[in-house]
Design a protein around this motif. Structure first.
Motif, short mmCIF file in Angstrom:
data_model
loop_
_atom_site.label_atom_id
_atom_site.label_comp_id
_atom_site.label_asym_id
_atom_site.label_seq_id
_atom_site.Cartn_x
_atom_site.Cartn_y
_atom_site.Cartn_z
N THR A 7 45.85 32.44 37.19
CA THR A 7 46.96 33.47 37.00
C THR A 7 46.56 34.72 37.54
O THR A 7 47.33 35.55 37.87
CB THR A 7 47.11 33.71 35.33
N VAL A 8 45.24 34.95 37.68
CA VAL A 8 44.81 36.10 38.30
C VAL A 8 45.25 36.14 39.77
O VAL A 8 45.59 36.99 40.40
CB VAL A 8 43.25 36.52 38.29
N LEU A 9 45.04 34.89 40.37
CA LEU A 9 45.31 34.84 41.79
C LEU A 9 46.76 34.80 42.22
O LEU A 9 47.25 35.66 42.92
CB LEU A 9 44.81 33.34 42.35
N LEU A 10 47.64 34.39 41.29
CA LEU A 10 49.04 34.37 41.23
C LEU A 10 49.49 35.89 41.05
O LEU A 10 50.47 36.36 41.99
CB LEU A 10 49.80 33.59 40.40
N ALA A 11 48.81 36.67 40.19
CA ALA A 11 49.21 38.11 40.08
C ALA A 11 48.91 38.97 41.31
O ALA A 11 49.66 39.60 41.64
CB ALA A 11 48.57 38.54 38.94
#
Length: 62
Positions: A7-11
Motif C-alpha cells: 500500500t505504501v508503494l501504491l500510494a
C-alpha cells in the motif's frame, strides 16, 4: 499477510502520477497496473475472510 509495504508503494506511485499529469502514454498503463493490484488485494482479503469464517463457522454439509 502484510499489505503495508504494497500500500505504501501504491500510494507513492499514485502521488507521482498525480504530480506528472503531462505523462500521456505511461499514465494509462500505470493506472491499469494500480487497478489490477487493488483488485488482487481485494480478492486476497475476501479469500482470507472466507477462510477465517469457514474455520470458525463450519457449514453443514448437504
Amino acid at each position: 499477510m502484510n499489505l503495508r509495504p504494497l500500500t505504501v508503494l501504491l500510494a507513492a506511485r499514485w502521488e507521482r502520477l498525480r504530480k506528472n499529469r503531462g505523462d500521456a502514454g505511461q499514465t494509462s498503463a500505470e493506472l491499469a497496473l494500480i487497478a489490477g493490484v487493488v483488485i488482487a488485494i481485494a480478492i486476497a482479503v475476501v479469500a482470507a475472510i472466507k477462510t477465517f469464517t469457514d474455520a470458525k463457522i463450519p457449514l453443514i454439509g448437504a
